[in-house]
Design a protein around this motif. Sequence first.
Motif, PDB file in Angstrom:
ATOM      1  N   THR A 440       0.801  -1.377   0.018  1.00 36.80           N
ATOM      2  CA  THR A 440       0.075  -0.091  -0.125  1.00 36.80           C
ATOM      3  C   THR A 440       0.925   1.177   0.104  1.00 36.80           C
ATOM      4  O   THR A 440       1.765   1.212   0.337  1.00 36.80           O
ATOM      5  N   THR A 441       0.130   2.236  -0.567  1.00 36.04           N
ATOM      6  CA  THR A 441       0.952   3.509  -0.333  1.00 36.04           C
ATOM      7  C   THR A 441       0.546   4.421   0.937  1.00 36.04           C
ATOM      8  O   THR A 441       1.248   5.178   1.170  1.00 36.04           O
ATOM      9  N   ASN A 442      -0.845   4.090   1.163  1.00 27.91           N
ATOM     10  CA  ASN A 442      -1.221   5.022   2.366  1.00 27.91           C
ATOM     11  C   ASN A 442      -0.935   4.172   3.551  1.00 27.91           C
ATOM     12  O   ASN A 442      -0.718   2.993   3.721  1.00 27.91           O
ATOM     13  N   ARG A 443      -1.022   4.828   4.695  1.00 25.63           N
ATOM     14  CA  ARG A 443      -0.705   4.488   5.967  1.00 25.63           C
ATOM     15  C   ARG A 443      -2.002   3.629   6.255  1.00 25.63           C
ATOM     16  O   ARG A 443      -3.089   3.969   6.013  1.00 25.63           O
ATOM     17  N   ASP A 467      -4.222  -0.410  -1.561  1.00 19.87           N
ATOM     18  CA  ASP A 467      -5.165   0.409  -1.408  1.00 19.87           C
ATOM     19  C   ASP A 467      -6.537  -0.046  -2.066  1.00 19.87           C
ATOM     20  O   ASP A 467      -7.472   0.365  -1.367  1.00 19.87           O
ATOM     21  N   GLU A 471     -10.400  -0.845  -0.277  1.00 17.43           N
ATOM     22  CA  GLU A 471     -11.545   0.001  -0.671  1.00 17.43           C
ATOM     23  C   GLU A 471     -12.763  -0.760  -1.070  1.00 17.43           C
ATOM     24  O   GLU A 471     -13.905  -0.676  -0.608  1.00 17.43           O
ATOM     25  N   ASN A 482     -11.049   2.652   6.561  1.00 18.97           N
ATOM     26  CA  ASN A 482     -11.111   2.915   5.191  1.00 18.97           C
ATOM     27  C   ASN A 482     -11.052   4.436   4.857  1.00 18.97           C
ATOM     28  O   ASN A 482     -11.909   4.997   5.156  1.00 18.97           O
ATOM     29  N   HIS A 483      -9.827   4.926   4.611  1.00 21.52           N
ATOM     30  CA  HIS A 483      -9.906   6.457   4.555  1.00 21.52           C
ATOM     31  C   HIS A 483     -10.147   7.129   3.008  1.00 21.52           C
ATOM     32  O   HIS A 483      -9.312   6.831   2.248  1.00 21.52           O
TER      33      HIS A 483
END
Length: 483
Positions: A440-443, A467, A471, A482-483
């Motif tokens: 993933t690229t997000n935290r 990521d 989702e 889920n941001h």
Amino acid sequence: MTAPPTKEEILSTMKEAEPLLAFYDELSSEEKSKLYKQLSTLNLSEARQWFVDSEEQRSPSSAEDFRPIPRSHHFAQTELHEVVLDQLWNTGMDAIAKGEVCAIVLAGGQATRLGSSQPKGTIPLGINAAFGDSLLGIQAAKIALLQALAGERDHQTPGKIHWAVMTSPGTEQATREHVQMLAKHHGFDFDEQITIFSQDEIAAYDEKGEFLLGTKSSVVASPNGNGGLYSAISAHLPRLRAKGIKYFHVYCVDNILCKVADPHFIGFAVSKEADVATKCVAKQQGELVGSVCLDHGKPRVVEYSELGAELAEQKTSDGKYLFSAGSIANHFFTMDFMDRVCSPSSRLPYHRAHKKIAFVDSNGDVIKPEKPNGIKLEQFIFDVFELSERFFIWEVPRNEEFSPLKNHQSVGVDCLSTCQKDLAYVNELWLNRAGAILNTTNRLFLKTMASYNGENLQELRHREITDQSIETDHEINKFFVNH
């Protein structure tokens, strides 16, 4: 509405209040009532003596008086075999299943260093890992999760973890409302399962020991330190004992990684028949946290300044610090021990803190000092350690269990961004241990209810976490925020 007392009526029972009534005649009726109510709670006659007593602290100890807690009473979680850890976990879970555990959160401090007017435990974290998106929200979710885990293994009606929340006059109302919301969400019986109680406030002093006005109608006062727990909770102990509570886990609200009612910790203390145990982390070089050690053979927490640089830096043959047990304000007490040390008149020694204190001068002007000009007194929770008859240390990995929210974001240490980073680190650690493949690229943040200690993640073994899958893939995203 009852008319407020006159100045003379107040002074007839409270002569120490005279300097604090300098502007009383200028106040509105409402302001007079507010000031009188505050004065009535501050115990000013005894507070004068507390200031005097606080100057005569215990006679200073010397290097010869200090010893580390012996290895027979200091256990590191990472050095124990998994079979032993499982046994401790089961012992702790048994106590939870029987309804013998009360978690006490120390939430009386005002978040002044954070620059917030909200109590620290209620501030939004911007993570949404648990309902309420707050420190108290994460802690409530951990309690709910532990109860569910206890129910699964017990196959009977699981016990409830009692949650006691220590507030202060300044944080009580907002904290109560927030906890009521959390209790409703998790199905906790608020009246049965939750106790909210308030620690005392103590007036602040100038350097000569005189009380200070913060405004013309209020005295400068602050909570009396985490050691205020013992007098504040004393009235509630008989009811908690009647509910079957045998063990207390006491922790600070500000630690985002705190394992509330930690079964490993409780199981360890119960198996050792400890009356007091404390969680510690290995101290790092130059760190100024207190060290848990023996002083004249009695356990206590010694400040860095008292230990001295030479002892603080001394190492053992294996390269570890001799005084390595760094205190993180995370403790276990038995009910019998609490009964022994708690009473309405429990008066631990007061310690002085030199502070910058804004005050109203004799002209009625607010003075904001640029350097420390006054003294606040506080009691320390660990000052009862020396009364313990069976004291133990449970050492845990810092990066998995300790990340406090103490400072404004601009400080860059122990602030919201470091808490977020440290929580993400622990979640990634659990996922790696479970065999998930992270791409993933997000935290990443796991939902707090997904796992207490890295368990129940086996569905993610050999699954690639991206990521997109967080989702769109329900089998994966049920675990994640889920941001």
